[in-house]
Design an enzyme around this catalytic site. Structure first.
Site, PDB file in Angstrom:
ATOM      1  N   ASP A  67       0.807  -1.219   0.000  1.00  9.00           N
ATOM      2  CA  ASP A  67       0.000   0.000   0.000  1.00  9.00           C
ATOM      3  C   ASP A  67       0.842   1.272   0.000  1.00  9.00           C
ATOM      4  O   ASP A  67       2.065   1.221   0.201  1.00  9.00           O
ATOM      5  CB  ASP A  67      -0.960   0.000   1.205  1.00  9.00           C
ATOM      6  CG  ASP A  67      -0.331  -0.570   2.478  1.00  9.00           C
ATOM      7  OD1 ASP A  67       0.907  -0.556   2.586  1.00  9.00           O
ATOM      8  OD2 ASP A  67      -1.089  -1.019   3.350  1.00  9.00           O
ATOM      9  N   ASN A 136      -8.008  -2.974  13.931  1.00 14.66           N
ATOM     10  CA  ASN A 136      -9.389  -3.197  13.461  1.00 14.66           C
ATOM     11  C   ASN A 136      -9.462  -4.381  12.490  1.00 14.66           C
ATOM     12  O   ASN A 136     -10.484  -4.610  11.858  1.00 14.66           O
ATOM     13  CB  ASN A 136      -9.941  -1.930  12.787  1.00 14.66           C
ATOM     14  CG  ASN A 136      -9.154  -1.541  11.540  1.00 14.66           C
ATOM     15  OD1 ASN A 136      -8.187  -2.211  11.172  1.00 14.66           O
ATOM     16  ND2 ASN A 136      -9.563  -0.464  10.889  1.00 14.66           N
ATOM     17  N   HIS A 138      -7.534  -4.815   9.758  1.00 11.27           N
ATOM     18  CA  HIS A 138      -7.155  -4.583   8.352  1.00 11.27           C
ATOM     19  C   HIS A 138      -5.858  -5.322   8.020  1.00 11.27           C
ATOM     20  O   HIS A 138      -5.009  -5.541   8.877  1.00 11.27           O
ATOM     21  CB  HIS A 138      -7.075  -3.090   8.006  1.00 11.27           C
ATOM     22  CG  HIS A 138      -5.923  -2.328   8.576  1.00 11.27           C
ATOM     23  ND1 HIS A 138      -6.037  -1.038   9.049  1.00 11.27           N
ATOM     24  CD2 HIS A 138      -4.610  -2.649   8.747  1.00 11.27           C
ATOM     25  CE1 HIS A 138      -4.856  -0.619   9.469  1.00 11.27           C
ATOM     26  NE2 HIS A 138      -3.982  -1.579   9.302  1.00 11.27           N
ATOM     27  N   GLU A 143      -9.761  -2.133   4.726  1.00 13.45           N
ATOM     28  CA  GLU A 143     -10.441  -1.747   5.957  1.00 13.45           C
ATOM     29  C   GLU A 143     -11.733  -2.543   6.130  1.00 13.45           C
ATOM     30  O   GLU A 143     -12.302  -3.049   5.145  1.00 13.45           O
ATOM     31  CB  GLU A 143     -10.751  -0.252   5.907  1.00 13.45           C
ATOM     32  CG  GLU A 143      -9.509   0.649   5.917  1.00 13.45           C
ATOM     33  CD  GLU A 143      -8.892   0.825   7.301  1.00 13.45           C
ATOM     34  OE1 GLU A 143      -8.786  -0.172   8.052  1.00 13.45           O
ATOM     35  OE2 GLU A 143      -8.505   1.956   7.627  1.00 13.45           O
TER      36      GLU A 143
HETATM   37  C1  F6R Z   1       1.408  -1.670   6.154  1.00 11.59           C
HETATM   38  C2  F6R Z   1       0.110  -2.300   6.219  1.00 11.59           C
HETATM   39  C3  F6R Z   1      -0.712  -2.324   7.476  1.00 11.59           C
HETATM   40  C4  F6R Z   1       0.093  -2.638   8.732  1.00 11.59           C
HETATM   41  C5  F6R Z   1      -0.813  -2.591   9.961  1.00 11.59           C
HETATM   42  C6  F6R Z   1      -0.049  -2.849  11.244  1.00 11.59           C
HETATM   43  O1  F6R Z   1       1.938  -1.777   4.844  1.00 11.59           O
HETATM   44  O2  F6R Z   1      -0.309  -2.790   5.234  1.00 11.59           O
HETATM   45  O3  F6R Z   1      -1.728  -3.283   7.314  1.00 11.59           O
HETATM   46  O4  F6R Z   1       0.687  -3.891   8.608  1.00 11.59           O
HETATM   47  O5  F6R Z   1      -1.424  -1.331  10.040  1.00 11.59           O
HETATM   48  O6  F6R Z   1       0.844  -1.816  11.452  1.00 11.59           O
HETATM   49  P1  F6R Z   1       1.918  -1.865  12.635  1.00 11.59           P
HETATM   50  O7  F6R Z   1       2.882  -2.920  12.291  1.00 11.59           O
HETATM   51  O8  F6R Z   1       2.546  -0.492  12.613  1.00 11.59           O
HETATM   52  O9  F6R Z   1       1.151  -2.145  13.876  1.00 11.59           O
END
Ligand code: F6R
Length: 238
Positions: A67, A136, A138, A143
């Protein structure tokens, strides 16, 4: 599904790095789906160390990131392209021309999304997809919603996600972009192997995603249907 409970963050990072490393050793032109965020930083640091010792090489590897924020250029300090360059690509022997991150500044974002899907297909799909998980549920920036979104798409980030990511923007919610481009669930699910890493703060959501019903309200729950899913987490066993 295989769930491994690591002792701590370091142990989790090393175990996950072992799996990525084995993937690259066994297939040196692997297509790796990569993630950003806080969780994989230890894993990337471990891979950098092994590459510097010449234990592994990323010379033939192609990578496709999950992303990117809409509106942030590659040079922006919080863009995911910059994160990847600084945390990983600039410090290993990968050919940067073979690393792909969606372009969040593309004038025609729909066209960018379609091109990104075509890119993944032209690479032959993903050999290994690395994932983190949001509080959440994702994965990527898929989302929670009414349905599973399969293709690369533009997403409006939830309040929860923007609040969680404000820590990377000096704690200032105002600076966190409201939209992102994310790979959809199709290519994640078609990856030949999925490796999910999660820290100790993710126990609740892991429990709901992996042991609860499969529902688009918890996008990560779709991973229960993946034939080759490994979860490495450093939370209390569940
Ligand atoms: C990042 C991504 C997100 C993160 C998720 C967890 O490229 O796709 O899905 O993996 O938000 O983020 P952290 O590791 O910062 O808790």
């Amino acid at each position: 599904m295989k769930i491994v409970f690591a002792r701590d963050y370091k142990d989790m990072s090393r175990k996950a790095a072992n799996i990525v490393s084995a993937q690259v050793i066994l297939k040196n032109d692997s297509v790796l789906g990569l993630a950003t965020g806080g969780t994989p930083l230890g894993l990337y640091a471990q891979l950098i160390e092994w590459q510097r010792k010449d234990d592994i090489s990323f010379r033939g590897v192609r990578s496709v990131n999950l992303d990117e924020y809409v509106g942030l250029s590659a040079e922006h300090p919080q863009s995911y392209r910059r994160y990847m360059n600084e945390s990983f690509f600039n410090r290993i022997d990968i050919d940067k021309a073979n690393t792909f991150v969606p372009d969040g500044t593309a004038e025609d974002l729909q066209a960018e999304c379609a091109a990104y899907d075509r890119r993944i297909e032209s690479l032959g799909g993903l050999d290994l997809q690395l994932l983190g998980i949001g509080h959440n549920g994702h994965i990527g920036f898929n989302e929670p919603g009414e349905d599973f979104r399969m293709n690369t798409h533009v997403v409006t980030l939830s309040e929860n996600t923007r609040r969680a990511n404000a820590r990377f923007f000096d704690g200032n919610m105002e600076l966190v972009p409201k939209q992102a481009v994310t790979m959809g669930l199709l290519h994640i699910m078609q990856a030949r192997r999925v490796l999910l890493v999660a820290g100790e703060d993710k126990r609740d959501i892991l429990l709901r995603a992996l042991r609860g019903p499969v529902t688009p309200k918890i996008p990560a729950s779709i991973l229960q249907l993946h034939a080759n899913l490994t979860v490495i987490c450093c939370c209390e066993p569940f």
